[in-house]
Scaffold this active site. Structure first.
Site, PDB file in Angstrom:
ATOM      1  N   ASP A 102       0.816  -1.222   0.000  1.00  0.00           N
ATOM      2  CA  ASP A 102       0.000   0.000   0.000  1.00  0.00           C
ATOM      3  C   ASP A 102       0.849   1.271   0.000  1.00  0.00           C
ATOM      4  OD1 ASP A 102       0.810  -0.893   2.573  1.00  0.00           O
ATOM      5  OD2 ASP A 102      -0.670   0.392   3.554  1.00  0.00           O
ATOM      6  N   ASP A 133       8.598   4.838  -1.330  1.00  0.00           N
ATOM      7  CA  ASP A 133       7.967   4.198  -0.164  1.00  0.00           C
ATOM      8  C   ASP A 133       6.786   3.339  -0.608  1.00  0.00           C
ATOM      9  OD1 ASP A 133       6.955   3.521   2.295  1.00  0.00           O
ATOM     10  OD2 ASP A 133       6.193   5.511   2.757  1.00  0.00           O
ATOM     11  N   GLU A 167       0.449  -1.590   5.626  1.00  0.00           N
ATOM     12  CA  GLU A 167       1.530  -1.031   6.479  1.00  0.00           C
ATOM     13  C   GLU A 167       1.246   0.422   6.834  1.00  0.00           C
ATOM     14  OE1 GLU A 167       5.168   1.057   7.657  1.00  0.00           O
ATOM     15  OE2 GLU A 167       4.002   1.480   5.871  1.00  0.00           O
ATOM     16  N   GLU A 168       0.742   1.166   5.848  1.00  0.00           N
ATOM     17  CA  GLU A 168       0.558   2.609   6.063  1.00  0.00           C
ATOM     18  C   GLU A 168      -0.576   2.918   7.032  1.00  0.00           C
ATOM     19  OE1 GLU A 168       2.674   4.677   5.251  1.00  0.00           O
ATOM     20  OE2 GLU A 168       3.672   4.122   3.376  1.00  0.00           O
ATOM     21  N   HIS A 405       5.901  10.154   1.467  1.00  0.00           N
ATOM     22  CA  HIS A 405       4.659  10.818   1.909  1.00  0.00           C
ATOM     23  C   HIS A 405       4.602  12.280   1.448  1.00  0.00           C
ATOM     24  CE1 HIS A 405       3.854   7.730   5.390  1.00  0.00           C
ATOM     25  NE2 HIS A 405       4.444   7.183   4.343  1.00  0.00           N
TER      26      HIS A 405
HETATM   27 ZN    ZN Z   1       6.797   2.463   3.735  1.00  0.00          ZN
END
Ligand code: ZN
Length: 435
Positions: A102, A133, A167-168, A405
């Protein structure tokens, strides 16, 4: 200006007449970079990550290089893809390479190129949410294995690759459940590589621990009263006293960072994230009333070097004491200690043989490791460390601004390709080591 000979014009006209499309370029041959772009174009951002397409792409890649694949589910519609490259000695603990499927959302209007276009500029910058990421490592693992297989390398230890959901958003339905599952135990994992972060400098960063995130909600109650009256123990007074005490603590921690005595990730961060109080009246607040309730929310990050029990005690006794009519709710997002009660830290010295092999393998690929760090934020690595498994955070990105992000997240193609070479060295060394 170029004028085509008339024979070409005639030929073109014939092609158009017969329905062929000479103006369409030949499809580009697939390369590691185009496969990376294909993966980046899958919309894996929350709140609706397209896990099905991501898994289907990775699975087809894995099958094309002859890896065994399994799709596991620890929650509906949240697949976890597990790839396996069997080693010649299955009795040895295995190597696990982890990445998450994700991504965080992106605001297209703030980007120079659409965040899921994977647009590549003439100088090789590939723009996409997830470029750093952590879709880069997802594809680099596969490309490195593809190259190792192509050179007839055979691992002694079994190599597993996991692609986990969520994970996020905390990993609850992903790595948290996977790490305690029977399937995970059967893998007999001896060492894990998970995501790290980019470095604007020319050393590779490596992380041996994460900070643990805690959410703290402090609630105050008190006598309501007229806005004009001064009295003790109002809800607002009690809450504000807490905010002051916590602010002083925050400043003391931050001073250590400002003085250069500690990295951000080595101190306890305490940041207020919301304040809630007041009696709503019409379009505003009743300004002649002191409310009977008030509330504040804090984001706290605890480094593994700190005893979490001392922080719990400080919250109960100083930050939200009953004596001041305060109550609190503490939500610990993930473990602070492993199953043996030890801090979640992977040794980065000779006591950890995996570390030495890893370090030498990075050097063998022409890379240099920076001083190992604690990650200021949090990754799925904590769930592996909780099982007592040495785990390092590592995304091989040098000379790259840290854009996870952020708007305009990108990775340069040459850096991506160099990372594949680093993984070839790391995977071959870690899977060959018999110690
Ligand atoms: Zn990550």
């Amino acid at each position: 200006m170029y004028t085509p000979p008339s024979s070409i014009i005639v030929f073109t006209l014939i092609l158009i007449a017969t329905g062929a499309h000479p103006e369409q370029p030949e499809p580009e041959p697939e390369t590691p970079v185009t496969r990376f772009q294909t993966y980046l174009r899958i919309k894996t951002a929350h709140p609706n990550p397209d896990y099905a397409s991501a898994v289907s792409f990775l699975k087809s890649q894995a099958e094309s290089i002859g890896l065994k694949t399994r799709t596991l589910h620890y929650a509906p519609n949240k697949p976890l893809l597990l790839l396996t490259w069997p080693g010649s000695d299955p009795t040895l603990p295995s190597l696990l390479l982890n990445s998450h499927l994700d991504s965080v959302p992106a605001e297209p209007s703030k980007w120079a190129h659409p965040p899921f276009s994977a647009h590549r500029t003439p100088d090789g910058l590939i723009f996409a949410r997830g470029a750093q990421d952590d879709k880069c490592i997802a594809v680099q693992y596969l490309e490195a294995i593809r190259n190792l297989k192509g050179s007839n390398f055979n691992p002694i230890r079994t190599v597993h690759v996991s692609y986990v959901p969520d994970e996020e958003i905390g990993g609850v339905d992903g790595a948290a459940k996977f790490a305690v599952s029977d399937e995970f135990k059967e893998l007999k994992v001896g060492f894990v590589l998970d995501e790290g972060q980019a470095n604007p400098g020319d050393e590779f960063r490596v992380f041996y621990a994460d900070r643990t995130p805690w959410n703290l909600i402090v609630k105050a109650e008190g006598m309501p009263g007229h806005g004009s009256r001064m009295f003790d123990n109002s809800a607002m007074e009690n809450l504000m006293e807490s905010v002051e005490v916590m602010t002083r603590f925050r400043e003391a921690q931050f001073d250590e960072v400002k003085a250069g005595n500690a990295a951000h990730s080595e101190v306890i961060s305490v940041n207020p994230v919301y304040l809630k109080a007041g009696i709503v009246s019409g379009d505003g607040y009743a300004m002649n009333m002191q409310p009977s309730e008030a509330e504040a929310g804090f984001n706290i990050r605890i480094p593994p070097t700190v005893d979490p029990e001392l922080v719990r005690k400080r919250i109960a006794e100083e930050w939200a004491p009953q004596a001041r009519n305060l109550t609190y709710q503490l939500i610990e997002k993930g473990p602070s200690r492993d199953y043996m009660g030890r801090p979640l830290m992977t040794p980065t010295d000779d006591s950890n043989p995996w570390w030495s092999v890893f370090k030498q393998a990075v050097a063998a690929a022409g890379g240099k490791l920076a001083k190992p760090e604690i990650l200021a934020s949090t990754t799925d690595a904590r769930f592996m460390r909780q099982q007592g498994i040495p785990t390092l955070g590592f995304s091989p990105m040098t000379n790259t601004p840290i854009l996870l992000h952020d708007h305009n997240e990108f990775l340069k193609d040459t850096i991506f390709l160099k990372g594949i070479k680093v993984y070839e060295s790391v995977i071959s060394a870690l899977s060959s080591f018999e110690g």
